[in-house]
Design a protein around this motif. Sequence first.
Motif, mmCIF file in Angstrom:
data_model
loop_
_atom_site.group_PDB
_atom_site.id
_atom_site.type_symbol
_atom_site.label_atom_id
_atom_site.label_comp_id
_atom_site.label_asym_id
_atom_site.label_seq_id
_atom_site.Cartn_x
_atom_site.Cartn_y
_atom_site.Cartn_z
ATOM 1 N N LEU A 68 8.843 17.484 34.583
ATOM 2 C CA LEU A 68 9.963 16.553 34.751
ATOM 3 C C LEU A 68 10.912 16.538 33.555
ATOM 4 O O LEU A 68 12.126 16.419 33.727
ATOM 5 N N PRO A 113 12.220 18.699 31.314
ATOM 6 C CA PRO A 113 13.411 19.558 31.271
ATOM 7 C C PRO A 113 14.485 19.151 32.272
ATOM 8 O O PRO A 113 15.672 19.174 31.959
ATOM 9 N N VAL A 114 14.046 18.750 33.481
ATOM 10 C CA VAL A 114 15.023 18.384 34.505
ATOM 11 C C VAL A 114 15.742 17.092 34.115
ATOM 12 O O VAL A 114 16.977 17.005 34.159
ATOM 13 N N TRP A 145 16.021 15.869 31.149
ATOM 14 C CA TRP A 145 16.815 16.113 29.951
ATOM 15 C C TRP A 145 18.179 16.692 30.332
ATOM 16 O O TRP A 145 19.202 16.332 29.746
ATOM 17 N N ALA A 146 18.199 17.581 31.338
ATOM 18 C CA ALA A 146 19.477 18.163 31.758
ATOM 19 C C ALA A 146 20.403 17.075 32.283
ATOM 20 O O ALA A 146 21.611 17.072 31.991
ATOM 21 N N PHE A 148 25.503 16.986 20.558
ATOM 22 C CA PHE A 148 24.574 18.098 20.672
ATOM 23 C C PHE A 148 24.182 18.674 19.320
ATOM 24 O O PHE A 148 23.297 19.495 19.235
ATOM 25 N N ASN A 202 19.746 15.424 16.934
ATOM 26 C CA ASN A 202 18.437 15.619 17.527
ATOM 27 C C ASN A 202 18.573 15.762 19.047
ATOM 28 O O ASN A 202 19.117 14.882 19.705
ATOM 29 N N PRO A 203 18.083 16.873 19.618
ATOM 30 C CA PRO A 203 18.246 17.049 21.064
ATOM 31 C C PRO A 203 17.476 16.015 21.887
ATOM 32 O O PRO A 203 17.782 15.827 23.058
ATOM 33 N N TRP A 204 16.496 15.372 21.259
ATOM 34 C CA TRP A 204 15.706 14.395 22.017
ATOM 35 C C TRP A 204 16.379 13.025 22.057
ATOM 36 O O TRP A 204 15.908 12.134 22.756
ATOM 37 N N TYR A 240 29.189 22.041 25.553
ATOM 38 C CA TYR A 240 27.862 21.786 26.107
ATOM 39 C C TYR A 240 27.925 20.805 27.267
ATOM 40 O O TYR A 240 27.357 21.043 28.322
ATOM 41 N N TYR A 279 26.371 21.277 31.093
ATOM 42 C CA TYR A 279 25.267 20.545 31.726
ATOM 43 C C TYR A 279 25.745 19.763 32.929
ATOM 44 O O TYR A 279 24.995 19.570 33.891
#
Lengths: 297, 257
Positions: free
Chosen positions: A32, A34-35, A37-38, A49, A52-54, A261, A265
């Motif tokens: 879940l 990755p989905v 997060w997109a 971007f 921190n990517p999180w 980015y 997305y």
Amino acid sequence: MITDNRSRRGVSDKLYKGFIYVVLIALAVIILIPVLWAFMASVKQDSEFYGNPWALPLGIHLQNFADAWLKAKMGSFMLNSVLVTAIALGLLLIVALPASYVLSRFKFRGNAFLNMMFMAGLFINVNYIVVPIFLMLNNGDKALRGILGHPVLLNNLFVLAVVYAAMSLPFTIYLMSGYFKSLPKEFEEAASVDGAGNFRTMVQIIMPMAKPSIVTVILFNFLSYWNEYIISMTLLTKPTFKTLPVGLMNLMAAQKSAVQYGQMYAGLVLVMLPTLIIYILVQKKLTQGMTMGGLKG
Amino acid sequence: MGGYTDNKTFVGFQNFSKLFQSEKFYQTFQNSVLLIVIVTIVTFALALLFASMLTREKLKGQNFLRVVFYIPNILSVVVISAIFSAIFDPNSGLLNAFLKLFRGFQAEPILWLGDQKIVIFSLAGAMIWQAIGYYMVMYMASMANIPESLYESAGLEGAGRMTQFFQITIPLIWTNIRTTLTFFIISTINMSFLFVMTMTSGGPDGATEVFLSYMYKEAYTNSSYGYGMAIGVIVFLFSFALAGILNAVTRREHLEY
């Protein structure tokens, strides 16, 4: 002593169950995140971007979707995708349903040969023949240029839809004729006693009975047409004629040079959202239908 | 050799002999076989294990889990590649940011898609992520057909979960397992092509070039159609032979329940 044993067993059972929960939930999270997060990235601003990517998005930046839809032309690509998918599904059903019915029910000269040809088609994956298809259409275009004055076969959404429908014919016919074979002959006998011709029997008696299988066929082929990109990329080379996945590939390539980015997305979400919605609505049919003998490329 | 010209010359087996002397083809062959082996073994083992967990135990949220596991299968490979490119990004990627917690914040970023030694495993990771749910659902469907009484009597005679799994579950879904092994070969060859074309384009320096991406590049991008199709023929024969060998090796007596 016996009760002691049993209670110890109960404890280990509980431990095992807990362990299973942990493992399964871990896998669900891995799938879940990755989905999700997109989705999250699609509402972030480009500057976010670099951090921190999180990190959660600072706000809902819907401008990304407008940019993707208009600037990156994902809107018109979506229209292309809808057209190609709809035409291909229509063609497939018009050809495959009568073909599989006739092949499974009627005895005529060449029946065995035709059945064998379709079975052989199951073994040919379309990835092997993309380039020959391209060459064939290209040669056709060269010939047509002499007659019509301009090429028509490449960069043509309808031709792409025909290729899509043709590539899924063998499996659809294999699946549907398997189903038609399992139907008892009494239905047709009763229909012919009542005076219905062959065509009417097929349309009014057989097709309604095959509805669940037809729905499964539509679902699987919708997914494969909507998500396909190799053939589309090869046969549609003009920028106006791209389908959604190819448009997304362009966005991925553009993102490497210019920093966009958010827009990428947002485009990504546009590609996957229709499939996700349909999947959630019909997930039971899909996973059940798969066991009818599903085979994926 | 060029498909664009109308003059076609018969070259006999020239394309094939060129192919077998090409170092590039051997690299491609290695990469493809490595991917087939890794993806098949890992996906097969995990899918079988998770499927048996989900069918054998009465769990809450079973249906929800099944729905979640199948999601990667409905996404376009382009979407998955885009997401995994973001995960594997060396500087702002999810994976490196996560690993910083363990490796320390000063650690050198790992080049998941940039290091020739790592990249094929990163690719395999994305492919396993995509494939696992499909095979799980497949195994779950055939496991659901095994009668519960078999497990009950085995349990009464003292067979533990491991014994039940290896003595009951596996033998009874053997036919299904054999079918999926063929699927694994065919679909890994195809899917690796789709993943490579969007994620790495065969790079860095050919470290992820696979059968069909090599074929596509030679035939379409490079316009050497004859050579490209020779690759296609060899790959097709190879996959056929491999499937045949696996089928023969896994032949067992059919069990009824």
